[in-house]
Design a protein around this motif. Structure first.
Motif, PDB file in Angstrom:
ATOM      1  N   TYR A 141       2.738  -0.678   3.582  1.00 39.54           N
ATOM      2  CA  TYR A 141       3.859  -1.289   4.149  1.00 39.54           C
ATOM      3  C   TYR A 141       4.229  -2.624   3.620  1.00 39.54           C
ATOM      4  O   TYR A 141       3.078  -3.541   3.558  1.00 39.54           O
ATOM      5  CB  TYR A 141       3.694  -1.583   5.534  1.00 39.54           C
ATOM      6  CG  TYR A 141       4.979  -1.810   6.497  1.00 39.54           C
ATOM      7  CD1 TYR A 141       5.907  -0.509   7.032  1.00 39.54           C
ATOM      8  CD2 TYR A 141       5.483  -2.965   6.484  1.00 39.54           C
ATOM      9  CE1 TYR A 141       7.103  -1.126   7.741  1.00 39.54           C
ATOM     10  CE2 TYR A 141       6.717  -3.370   7.302  1.00 39.54           C
ATOM     11  CZ  TYR A 141       7.436  -2.176   7.961  1.00 39.54           C
ATOM     12  OH  TYR A 141       8.624  -2.819   8.534  1.00 39.54           O
ATOM     13  N   SER A 156       2.421   3.861   7.537  1.00 38.29           N
ATOM     14  CA  SER A 156       1.738   3.042   6.356  1.00 38.29           C
ATOM     15  C   SER A 156       0.208   2.888   7.243  1.00 38.29           C
ATOM     16  O   SER A 156      -0.715   2.548   6.231  1.00 38.29           O
ATOM     17  CB  SER A 156       2.451   1.774   6.683  1.00 38.29           C
ATOM     18  OG  SER A 156       2.616   1.098   7.884  1.00 38.29           O
ATOM     19  N   TYR A 191      -0.269  -7.983   1.617  1.00 39.38           N
ATOM     20  CA  TYR A 191      -0.739  -6.429   1.452  1.00 39.38           C
ATOM     21  C   TYR A 191      -1.563  -6.339  -0.027  1.00 39.38           C
ATOM     22  O   TYR A 191      -2.106  -5.300  -0.211  1.00 39.38           O
ATOM     23  CB  TYR A 191       0.362  -5.471   1.162  1.00 39.38           C
ATOM     24  CG  TYR A 191       1.612  -5.632   0.234  1.00 39.38           C
ATOM     25  CD1 TYR A 191       1.396  -5.319  -1.098  1.00 39.38           C
ATOM     26  CD2 TYR A 191       2.667  -6.484   0.592  1.00 39.38           C
ATOM     27  CE1 TYR A 191       2.080  -5.422  -1.901  1.00 39.38           C
ATOM     28  CE2 TYR A 191       3.542  -6.563  -0.264  1.00 39.38           C
ATOM     29  CZ  TYR A 191       3.454  -6.477  -1.583  1.00 39.38           C
ATOM     30  OH  TYR A 191       4.382  -6.487  -2.504  1.00 39.38           O
ATOM     31  N   LYS A 235       0.425   4.936   2.853  1.00 41.35           N
ATOM     32  CA  LYS A 235       1.740   4.015   2.319  1.00 41.35           C
ATOM     33  C   LYS A 235       1.344   2.713   2.698  1.00 41.35           C
ATOM     34  O   LYS A 235       0.508   2.263   3.548  1.00 41.35           O
ATOM     35  CB  LYS A 235       2.979   4.557   3.103  1.00 41.35           C
ATOM     36  CG  LYS A 235       3.331   5.999   2.885  1.00 41.35           C
ATOM     37  CD  LYS A 235       4.221   6.340   1.709  1.00 41.35           C
ATOM     38  CE  LYS A 235       4.456   7.844   1.694  1.00 41.35           C
ATOM     39  NZ  LYS A 235       4.950   7.986   0.210  1.00 41.35           N
TER      40      LYS A 235
END
Length: 906
Positions: free
Chosen positions: A768, A761, A608, A766
């Motif tokens: 994740y 997400s 991410y 957001k």
């Protein structure tokens, strides 16, 4: 034609963004014409617009140092890494002249050792005739380093010398054959494929040139800087050390000869050469550039051993992948996208709104990964001048001439709550375009970007943006845009810098833990219940069937026969539509493999933290696991007697890609209509198609062949009857359609809480990161799915219905129906999305996600049920139609189709 001039008009450097570069042709000898790109210092780029050659010639005498760049053997002056060098030297205030020797680029003539040196010497004299007292230095790379030393010796014979020399990747030996002269930027081809050079254009392929660098260095008295990578595969590092020893001994000075090294080979994009102040060279006080203060009070002694701490050299192509900086080094602020807050996927280029660009020269950017291109990453240089640890007070960088169309564009953006996204060193920053007053009558634009950047050592670990300077939007006014930069030391470790973007209170909330615990307990209960019911039921069945075997034929015929044993002669009958069925099973096994591998990689690598890395990884893993699809789909199709295996392979290979690409390309038309950044470029679509045809299809073919030959022979515990047994009537709740509808409830119940976090997400703001939770949920989902499909199949077989293959698949796949129904609830009650683009994007990709999930669950359910069915029918004794009693060790094979039929693979 030459390798690069096939694509670049060398007479028009402005075509590739060099708007302060002039193309020049010189004639060092009769019948020989050489091309030169002359780039003025970056601070004069505006002044250089539209100027003729005379203006450029006069600019050489402005007192700024001048670099003559002599490149290596491959390509010409338009090579990207050479343009990068020219841009960086220009950015720190130097004139740069990049020469294409005779025979290179669009230069005429035949390249020889004497000819190359003549070209360089002629260019030097041309520059000196126009530069006055400006410093003239030369940078030679690879082949160019040999030309440099040869030219330096010829100058000495004339009683002159360069003001400074940089030698990069220098050869030591005197004789250099063509196969030695390879550019570092492309050298990995040569390491892996030693003969590829014979298929590429090589200007020196018919010549062996002599550059006696070691002998030349013994004569040269010019200050020299030697640059070399410690792991250079083409020119050993020991060569640079020997060159340094020879030059140092010849000049008898540690100050006039310096060896600068870095650990990575020159093909990498980033090179940082940082030298301390003790190495600072000196010239006369008449030169205002503080890079070269006086050393001996005389103009005759010049040095270019290094740069001062106020000006280190960074050769970079707008790339922050190394994430390491030195003081005063450029830090790029990228503007990404802008769009309505409630529609996360409806994004547009930042400058689609009438924002203005800073005065700094634009830096080119390209998509590093396929994932970035598919996700609509549109990085554009902001034009703001930011240097590492160099604070900037509030500074106006441009003005917006606010006419009515621009005002209307900003008003529309403010009404729809537009936010924009920026990046500094891959760290995302968000800001709001503006706001309306309480009455909604007046609209205000935020004009002041206040940046606060945290750093730890030589790394950026934190970035914060504060929007200030609220200005009312009034037509026909000028709005100044400003920024400031404040640097502060931080204790945050570089590895932890993304922690601020995570939301532990959301993802690690008690409800998340409770849902995992609840699902886990449900698995234990379900597995125990299924095991108890099936074991007790099967034990009774086995006992009853054993008792029946002791009866004579008359008693058995008159007995009350029922249950799953009655269909032993049909249970292994091929499923209806075996081609489609086997393709779905193969695709489901591949999706499961991809999910498992990607989740493990995400747990290990923190995907991410990099733009598009998750999608790029998923695409790569999907392509690499194509043999899994072919193996399971091909073997199942062969076991069921399928003969059109090539058609089955094509359907299996393109089932998922066609579904995903078809949906994506349909949505792409809407994105193009909206001019959104999510519109997939044509080149990216071609790349995806190439992956499908040239990677996925061949690997799927390999898997299919292996599956058909290794496990493609039918090997069933019971013989299949020639005539299908009629299916008796049964209660409505035992119908396959009802079982399918009910089969997905428990699997969905085990994952629906996790679905909320995953949806949030992706569709909200957001990130994740709790992939450990996702792994647990995947395991729980598989266990629950297998248990449920086994129960459903047992009920179906007990009702003497042998159509269990599709029922087991669809009862597990029905989980996807509940997920898609949940997506409707999430859209209408958990989000504030609106508009055609966002709605089509949401429901289109949710349909793709749900379908892929359904295929995966269906394959998992079928594989588990298949093992169960084989197990129970292996442990019973049955009689084949000929009256022969079969023991548990006997194997009855399904009769194969005629192998001579077209398309069958033995």
């Amino acid at each position: 034609m030459h390798l690069f001039s096939d694509y670049v008009d060398l007479s028009q450097p402005s075509d590739i963004g060099l708007n302060h570069t002039r193309n020049i042709y010189l004639e060092p000898e009769e019948g020989v014409r050489v091309g030169v790109w002359y780039t003025v210092p970056a601070h004069r780029w505006k002044e250089a617009q539209g100027q003729n050659l005379e203006w450029y010639e006069k600019a050489l005498g402005d007192g700024s140092p001048i670099f003559i760049y002599l490149h290596g053997n491959g390509g010409n002056r338009s090579a990207p890494h050479r343009i990068g060098i020219a841009n960086v030297l220009s950015a720190v205030g130097y004139h740069v002249l990049a020469l294409d020797y005779r025979g290179f680029g669009d230069s005429t003539g035949e390249p020889t050792e004497a000819g190359l040196s003549t070209d360089a010497l002629f260019l030097y004299h041309w520059v000196k005739a126009r530069s006055g007292n400006s410093l003239v230095c030369v940078w030679g790379h690879s082949l160019g380093s040999g030309v440099t030393t040869n030219t330096a010796v010829k100058l000495l014979e004339e009683g002159k010398q360069f003001d400074g020399i940089i030698l990069e990747g220098t050869f030591l030996t005197g004789e250099v054959a063509p196969n030695q002269l390879f550019e570092h930027a492309f050298s990995w081809f040569y390491w892996k494929f030693p003969y590829i050079q014979f298929f590429l254009f090589n200007p020196l392929k018919n010549n062996i040139v002599v550059f006696p660098t070691n002998k030349n260095l013994q004569k040269i008295r010019t200050p020299i800087m030697i640059l070399h990578a410690e792991d250079d595969h083409l020119v050993p590092f020991a060569s640079a050390q020997e060159i340094y020893r020879i030059a140092k001994k010849a000049q008898n000075s540690d100050e006039r000869v310096k060896l600068m090294t870095w650990p990575w080979v020159a093909k990498r994009r980033v090179y940082i050469l940082n030298v301390d102040t003790s190495l600072s060279p000196m010239i006369g006080p008449s030169y205002p550039c503080d890079l070269f203060p006086p050393i001996s009070g005389g103009r005759a002694d010049h040095s270019l051993n290094s740069f001062t701490t106020n000006s280190s050299l960074l050769l970079v192509r707008a790339d922050e992948h190394e994430h390491k900086y030195i003081d005063k080094e450029e830090v790029v602020l990228w503007m990404n996208t802008v769009g309505p807050y409630h529609n996360r996927q409806e994004t547009y280029k930042y400058f689609s709104l009438p924002f203005c660009v800073g005065t700094k020269k634009t830096i080119s950017h390209y998509h590093e990964t396929l994932g970035e291109a598919l996700q609509g990453v549109e990085l554009e240089f902001s034009g703001l001048d930011i240097k590492y640890t160099d604070e900037v007070m509030q500074t106006t960088y441009c003005d917006i001439e606010l006419d009515k169309p621009k005002k209307d564009a900003f008003v529309y953006a403010i009404k729809n709550h537009y936010w924009y996204q920026m990046y500094i060193d891959d760290l995302p920053i968000w800001g709001i375009v503006g706001e309306a007053d309480e009455n909604g009558e007046d609209y205000y634009l935020w004009t002041y970007k206040k940046l606060e950047i945290g750093y730890n050592g030589n790394r950026i670990v934190d970035v914060n943006l504060t929007s200030e300077g609220k200005v009312k939007l009034v037509p026909n006014t000028r709005i100044p845009m400003s920024y400031s930069v404040k640097w502060k030391k931080s204790d945050v470790k570089f590895e932890d810098r993304f922690d601020k973007y995570l939301d532990p209170s959301f993802f690690q909330h008690r409800i998340h833990w409770f849902s995992i615990f609840n699902s886990f307990m449900m698995v234990i209960f379900l597995v125990g219940l299924v095991s108890m019911i099936l074991m007790r039921t099967l034990r009774k069945d086995y006992a009853r069937y054993s008792k029946e075997e002791e009866m004579d034929d008359m008693d058995r015929d008159l007995g009350d026969e029922y249950g799953w044993k009655q269909v032993h002669g049909d249970v292994f009958r091929p499923s209806s539509h075996p081609l489609i069925f086997s393709s779905l099973i193969g695709s489901g096994c591949q999706i499961f493999s991809v999910s498992l591998i990607v989740i493990i990689l995400a747990m290990i690598e923190d995907l991410y933290t990099e733009r598009g890395s998750m999608l790029s990884t998923a695409i790569f893993v999907y392509a690499a696991t194509s043999p899994v699809n072919g193996y399971f789909g091909g073997s199942l199709y062969a076991k069921q007697g399928g003969r059109r295996w090539i058609k089955q392979m094509f359907i299996g290979a393109f089932l998922i890609p066609a579904m995903v690409c078809g949906t994506a390309f349909f949505i792409n038309f809407i994105a193009i209509y909206y001019h959104a950044s999510r519109a997939i470029p044509f080149g990216t679509m071609v790349a995806v198609c190439c992956i499908c045809f040239f990677v996925i299809l061949p690997l799927n073919l390999v898997g299919t062949i292996l599956g058909r030959n290794l496990s493609g022979q039918p090997n069933f515990p019971c013989r299949v009857n020639a005539v299908p047994r009629p299916i008796p009537e049964k209660k409505w709740f035992m119908e396959p359609a009802v079982i399918v509808c009910l089969g997905g409830i428990l699997p969905f119940g085990s994952i629906f809480i996790e679905m909320y976090f995953i949806f949030t997400s992706f569709w909200a703001y957001k990130i994740y990161y709790v992939y450990g939770f996702m792994m647990l949920v995947l395991v729980i989902l598989c266990i629950v799915t297998v248990c449920v499909t086994i129960v459903c199949t047992y009920f179906l077989l007990n009702a003497e219905d042998y159509r269990w293959q599709w029922t087991s698949f669809l009862s597990a796949a029905s989980t996807a129906v509940y997920v898609y129904m949940y997506s409707f609830y999430y859209y209408f009650f958990k989000t504030k999305m609106y508009g055609l683009f966002q709605t089509s994007f949401y429901f289109g990709y949710m349909a793709v996600f749900s379908t892929a999930l359904g295929i995966m669950c269906g394959a998992v359910g079928y594989m588990g049920t298949s093992a169960f069915v084989r197990k129970i029918y292996t442990n019973v004794r049955s009689t084949d139609p000929r009256g022969t009693e079969l023991s548990t060790s006997d194997t009855v094979r399904y009769p194969q189709a005629d192998s001579s039929e077209t398309g069958d693979l033995k």
